[in-house]
Design an enzyme around this catalytic site. Structure first.
Site, mmCIF file in Angstrom:
data_model
loop_
_atom_site.group_PDB
_atom_site.id
_atom_site.type_symbol
_atom_site.label_atom_id
_atom_site.label_comp_id
_atom_site.label_asym_id
_atom_site.label_seq_id
_atom_site.Cartn_x
_atom_site.Cartn_y
_atom_site.Cartn_z
ATOM 1 N N ILE A 223 -12.664 -4.692 -35.009
ATOM 2 C CA ILE A 223 -11.816 -5.843 -34.728
ATOM 3 C C ILE A 223 -10.389 -5.356 -34.461
ATOM 4 C CG2 ILE A 223 -11.159 -6.320 -37.143
ATOM 5 C CD1 ILE A 223 -12.140 -9.246 -36.569
ATOM 6 N N GLY A 225 -6.693 -4.914 -31.681
ATOM 7 C CA GLY A 225 -6.233 -4.548 -30.346
ATOM 8 C C GLY A 225 -6.803 -3.218 -29.876
ATOM 9 N N MET A 226 -6.848 -2.252 -30.776
ATOM 10 C CA MET A 226 -7.308 -0.905 -30.388
ATOM 11 C C MET A 226 -8.761 -0.897 -29.883
ATOM 12 S SD MET A 226 -6.356 2.217 -30.339
ATOM 13 C CE MET A 226 -4.953 2.252 -31.454
ATOM 14 N N GLU A 247 -21.290 -5.405 -35.097
ATOM 15 C CA GLU A 247 -21.212 -6.572 -35.978
ATOM 16 C C GLU A 247 -20.716 -7.761 -35.161
ATOM 17 O OE1 GLU A 247 -18.823 -5.745 -39.432
ATOM 18 O OE2 GLU A 247 -17.615 -7.473 -38.908
ATOM 19 N N LEU A 322 -4.727 0.352 -40.736
ATOM 20 C CA LEU A 322 -3.275 0.125 -40.747
ATOM 21 C C LEU A 322 -2.536 1.409 -41.106
ATOM 22 C CD1 LEU A 322 -3.321 -3.226 -42.749
ATOM 23 C CD2 LEU A 322 -2.958 -2.983 -40.285
ATOM 24 N N GLY A 345 -16.940 -4.980 -41.989
ATOM 25 C CA GLY A 345 -18.019 -4.020 -41.776
ATOM 26 C C GLY A 345 -17.544 -2.595 -41.612
#
Ligand SMILES: CC(=O)SCCNC(=O)CCNC(=O)[C@H](O)C(C)(C)COP(=O)(O)OP(=O)(O)OC[C@H]1O[C@@H](n2cnc3c(N)ncnc32)[C@H](O)[C@@H]1OP(=O)(O)O
Ligand SMILES: CCCC(=O)O
Length: 449
Positions: A223, A225-226, A247, A322, A345
């Site tokens: 999940i 931007g990357m 997932e 992060l 996940g």
């Protein structure tokens, strides 16, 4: 009695349906874009009549009306297994509480109840597509843990949404009318979640990740931007016969399939099928999944089971964090005590991809982050601040990519990890990181300067 007659017998208004909730009950909400809006609104309207009603949700796209109606939490208490942007804000005001989880275990939390009571579930509110001729209500693009919730709850209330896409699956993608107690109707389009944006630095990181991909690889994208940057780059590449076992199904995966990069032909498990457990995206993504027989939705204890993932050859998991410390621990879900998202996940796929023959688990991050006050921080840090939550432990870390390169930490000692991670940190922070590594006794005389 025909299924249609049964349907009419169980059909009622949302206001009538929520009368089933009593003070002290545990009520399960949906997850992601699969939310029962009418039932939430009707329950909120009962705030003054109820005490201590505990609600569990997950990564909601719906601002819960029960919180709007009861901002001080005198009547309702809302917890979530994974914070979305909405829950992140509520969490900052103690209006939403976080439930730590490993995503692949989620259905088990409910099923254990049947044995020895990990969670108690009185009522479940679940959105579904209209009933088919065989009496089934499809869960749409959110199978995840929904079937397990239905099994565990004393009372099952479905909110039938004519706009819900119908998503074919392996199993547990629907509930039969015989297992439903109450039906309400509410037609509304699914919430759209546009893909997170990415910039030039993300693209550079993505280039290093692309260097690890190969024809026939089976991909999971996490999940943020990357992973979206990587998905876009895949769809513009000349890679062939990739597979998807993920997932989340995303807009960037629609591009990956439509560009011809993904066929699933070389998958040794579920060949030809793009496997997922939930989708969060735009209408284009939901329309793509609707009655698409090339896509298969499964419960999360299948998609995310590290042993299932590990049984898929050439599995490449790509996730985002992060911050990372010099030991290779990843913090992906919280900034200090501020809960941002959840483990989701990530740990499942980090473990599973490494188990896969030819597989790789890749953590991708930009080397720095610019904070809201304008300060630029290295995401690679000597140690974490107190209260930092570790999402993926160092023992599970495999490949790490920034815009300065990609390194492998598996089986590497602390000094090798420090050296590898400092080599891909932003050059402005490398000297300080070396000084800190020296203090931590993880820098050797022979390390490069
Ligand atoms: C779907 C699958 O297949 S899932 C398997 C993967 N699941 C996971 O990896 C779960 C954990 N990971 C995640 O939740 C995401 O990947 C994240 C949070 C790491 C990155 O997601 P993104 O959407 O790209 O994050 P984004 O850059 O927008 O930052 C999110 C928030 O964190 C804050 N933030 C980002 N980096 C930092 C940092 N180093 N320190 C403090 N705060 C930070 C941002 O300011 C933002 O806060 P705000 O919304 O209050 O402004
Ligand atoms: C709970 C699902 C979301 C994620 O894994 O990030």
């Amino acid at each position: 009695m025909t299924y249609q007659e049964l349907y009419q017998q169980k059909l009622t208004s949302p206001e009538e349906a929520v009368k089933v909730v009593k003070s002290g009950d545990w009520v399960e909400y949906g997850a992601f874009a699969g939310q029962a809006y009418a039932l939430d609104a009707a329950l909120a309207a009962r705030a003054d009549e109820l005490e201590d009603v505990k609600i569990r949700g997950c990564c909601t796209t719906m601002p819960p009306k029960i919180i709007e109606a009861d901002p001080e939490g005198k009547h309702f208490n809302y917890s979530s297994f994974h914070f979305s942007g909405i829950e992140r804000k509520l969490g900052q005001k103690a209006q939403a509480f976080f439930i730590p989880m490993l995503f692949h275990e989620y259905p088990r939390y409910y099923r254990q109840e049947l044995d020895h009571g990990d969670v108690k579930s009185n009522v479940v509110f679940i959105p579904v597509a209209p009933m088919d001729a065989a009496g089934n209500f499809n869960f749409g693009p959110e199978a995840s843990h929904f079937h397990a919730m239905v099994e565990a709850a004393d009372t099952v209330v479905v909110e039938v949404n004519a706009s819900m896409p119908v998503c074919y699956g392996g199993y547990e993608e629907s509930v039969h009318i015989s297992d439903v107690d109450i039906i309400v109707e509410n037609d509304r389009p699914l919430d759209e979640v546009p893909p997170a944006g990415f910039g030039d630095i993300d693209k550079k990181v993505a280039e290093y990740v692309m260097g690890e991909l190969f024809d026939g690889a089976c991909i999971q994208l996490g999940i943020g931007g990357m992973p979206n940057a990587i998905g876009k780059m895949i769809s513009e590449s000349d890679l062939k016969d990739l597979g998807i076992h993920s997932e989340m199904f995303t807009d960037s995966m629609v591009d990956m399939v439509l560009s011809g990069r993904v066929t699933g032909k070389r998958k040794n498990l579920n060949p030809g099928k793009h496997v997922y457990t939930f989708a969060m995206g735009t209408k284009r993504c939901y329309d793509f999944l609707d009655k698409n027989t090339a896509c298969a939705i499964y419960p999360v204890d299948y998609t995310n089971d590290p042993f299932v993932v590990g049984s898929i050859d050439n599995f490449i998991a790509i996730n985002n964090c992060l911050e990372m410390d010099l030991y290779g621990q990843a913090s992906s879900e919280a900034a200090g005590i501020k809960q941002i998202s959840g483990t989701g996940g990530q740990a499942d796929f980090m473990l599973g991809a490494y188990r896969s023959k030819g597989g790789k688990a890749i953590m991708a991050l930009s080397s720095t982050v610019t904070m809201k006050d304008g300060t630029v921080k290295s995401r690679i840090r000597p140690t974490f601040d107190p209260y930092t939550i570790v999402t993926t432990p160092r023992s599970m870390m495999n490949y790490v990519a920034t815009e300065y390169g990609i390194v492998n930490l598996k089986a590497r000692s602390t000094w090798q990890r420090a050296e590898a991670l400092i080599s891909i940190a932003h050059p402005d922070f490398r000297e300080d990181l070396i000084k800190e590594a020296e203090k931590m006794n993880i820098w050797r005389k022979s390390n490069k300067r």
